[in-house]
Scaffold this motif. Structure first.
Motif, PDB file in Angstrom:
ATOM      1  N   GLU A   1      36.463  -4.162 -52.157  1.00  0.00           N
ATOM      2  CA  GLU A   1      36.771  -5.531 -52.559  1.00  0.00           C
ATOM      3  C   GLU A   1      37.573  -6.278 -51.490  1.00  0.00           C
ATOM      4  N   LEU A   2      38.763  -5.783 -51.172  1.00  0.00           N
ATOM      5  CA  LEU A   2      39.663  -6.523 -50.288  1.00  0.00           C
ATOM      6  C   LEU A   2      39.180  -6.545 -48.845  1.00  0.00           C
ATOM      7  N   LEU A   3      38.767  -5.386 -48.306  1.00  0.00           N
ATOM      8  CA  LEU A   3      38.303  -5.351 -46.918  1.00  0.00           C
ATOM      9  C   LEU A   3      36.995  -6.118 -46.746  1.00  0.00           C
ATOM     10  N   VAL A   4      36.120  -5.998 -47.717  1.00  0.00           N
ATOM     11  CA  VAL A   4      34.854  -6.739 -47.651  1.00  0.00           C
ATOM     12  C   VAL A   4      35.106  -8.241 -47.647  1.00  0.00           C
ATOM     13  N   GLU A   5      36.015  -8.685 -48.515  1.00  0.00           N
ATOM     14  CA  GLU A   5      36.332 -10.114 -48.582  1.00  0.00           C
ATOM     15  C   GLU A   5      36.997 -10.586 -47.291  1.00  0.00           C
ATOM     16  N   ALA A   6      37.873  -9.750 -46.729  1.00  0.00           N
ATOM     17  CA  ALA A   6      38.524 -10.102 -45.462  1.00  0.00           C
ATOM     18  C   ALA A   6      37.497 -10.239 -44.347  1.00  0.00           C
ATOM     19  N   TYR A   7      36.536  -9.323 -44.319  1.00  0.00           N
ATOM     20  CA  TYR A   7      35.476  -9.375 -43.302  1.00  0.00           C
ATOM     21  C   TYR A   7      34.613 -10.626 -43.463  1.00  0.00           C
ATOM     22  N   GLU A   8      34.304 -10.967 -44.704  1.00  0.00           N
ATOM     23  CA  GLU A   8      33.468 -12.153 -44.962  1.00  0.00           C
ATOM     24  C   GLU A   8      34.187 -13.441 -44.563  1.00  0.00           C
ATOM     25  N   ASP A   9      35.523 -13.468 -44.726  1.00  0.00           N
ATOM     26  CA  ASP A   9      36.285 -14.676 -44.422  1.00  0.00           C
ATOM     27  C   ASP A   9      36.671 -14.776 -42.950  1.00  0.00           C
ATOM     28  N   THR A  10      36.655 -13.659 -42.227  1.00  0.00           N
ATOM     29  CA  THR A  10      37.027 -13.667 -40.798  1.00  0.00           C
ATOM     30  C   THR A  10      35.903 -13.039 -39.980  1.00  0.00           C
ATOM     31  N   ASP A  11      36.189 -11.897 -39.374  1.00  0.00           N
ATOM     32  CA  ASP A  11      35.175 -11.146 -38.645  1.00  0.00           C
ATOM     33  C   ASP A  11      35.625  -9.697 -38.547  1.00  0.00           C
ATOM     34  N   LEU A  12      34.776  -8.839 -38.002  1.00  0.00           N
ATOM     35  CA  LEU A  12      35.051  -7.406 -37.968  1.00  0.00           C
ATOM     36  C   LEU A  12      36.291  -7.079 -37.137  1.00  0.00           C
ATOM     37  N   ILE A  13      36.417  -7.703 -35.970  1.00  0.00           N
ATOM     38  CA  ILE A  13      37.542  -7.400 -35.087  1.00  0.00           C
ATOM     39  C   ILE A  13      38.871  -7.798 -35.734  1.00  0.00           C
ATOM     40  N   THR A  14      38.913  -8.992 -36.309  1.00  0.00           N
ATOM     41  CA  THR A  14      40.142  -9.459 -36.962  1.00  0.00           C
ATOM     42  C   THR A  14      40.515  -8.565 -38.134  1.00  0.00           C
ATOM     43  N   THR A  15      39.522  -8.216 -38.965  1.00  0.00           N
ATOM     44  CA  THR A  15      39.780  -7.366 -40.127  1.00  0.00           C
ATOM     45  C   THR A  15      40.279  -5.987 -39.698  1.00  0.00           C
ATOM     46  N   ALA A  16      39.602  -5.393 -38.713  1.00  0.00           N
ATOM     47  CA  ALA A  16      39.990  -4.058 -38.247  1.00  0.00           C
ATOM     48  C   ALA A  16      41.373  -4.079 -37.606  1.00  0.00           C
ATOM     49  N   SER A  17      41.650  -5.111 -36.826  1.00  0.00           N
ATOM     50  CA  SER A  17      42.942  -5.204 -36.134  1.00  0.00           C
ATOM     51  C   SER A  17      44.092  -5.353 -37.127  1.00  0.00           C
TER      52      SER A  17
END
Length: 203
Positions: free
Chosen positions: A168-184
């Motif tokens: 839920e949370l990581l998926v939503e973060a990825y959808e709202d930003t991008d992979l690099i931002t979410t992972a960082s």
């Protein structure tokens, strides 16, 4: 990890902590699937003016965070009632106090973008942590009863939280930003929490 490495002289269960923790994780995952299925079968669910999938996500996060706090409350009470209770109890309480900050933030970032009022979101953030003090008192008073089930509770909390965080949370973060931002940001947050927990352990 806490459940699997849990050890207390008052724990006389014949089932190992690792097995009890895994049982708790399994129960947590079953609970999540059951809750999601229930919410999916009810299309008329709403939260204030929020309806549909957004309302279901909000309710899922609130339910998981609240039940998660029950296990944490038991952990606080047991830590004060077990061996070296004063020192361990203070460490567990301080660790969970720090831990409650990102948990409250997780609730807020799900509610606020979906139109929930700030005051309402703040109240829900507080509500999801209320089980901690409510469960800490009986867990301390009846520590011999609660100690054997603590690994199960920790496993339940960990399994449910891990599922929500990843799906839920990581998926939503990825959808709202991008992979690099979410992972960082995820890596920085994890490193910060580990550092704070280790610092508290040294006090």
């Amino acid at each position: 990890m806490e459940g699997m490495t849990f050890a207390d002289p008052l724990d006389h269960s014949e089932v190992s902590c690792s097995v009890r923790t895994l049982i708790g994780i399994a129960i947590g995952l079953v609970f999540i699937f059951g809750t999601k299925k229930f919410l999916d079968e009810h299309e008329d669910i709403h939260m204030d003016d929020v309806t549909g999938a957004d309302a279901k996500k909000i309710l899922l996060i609130i339910i998981v965070m609240t039940l998660h706090s029950f296990s944490e409350g038991v952990g606080i009470g047991v830590s004060f009632g077990g061996e070296n209770g004063d020192k361990l109890g203070m460490f567990i309480s301080a660790s969970l106090a720090v831990h409650n900050i990102p948990e409250g933030l997780a609730v807020a970032v799900v509610l606020l973008p979906r139109g929930i009022a700030k005051l309402t979101a703040a109240n829900w953030c507080i509500f999801t942590s209320l089980p901690q003090p409510l469960m800490a008192v009986p867990a301390f008073m009846f520590v011999n009863t609660f100690i054997p089930i603590l690994p199960i509770g920790l496993g339940f909390a960990g399994g449910a939280m891990a599922w929500v965080a990843v799906t839920e949370l990581l998926v939503e973060a990825y959808e709202d930003t991008d992979l690099i931002t979410t992972a960082s940001l995820t890596s920085i947050a994890a490193a910060t929490m580990l550092y704070l927990q280790e610092s508290l352990h040294k006090i």
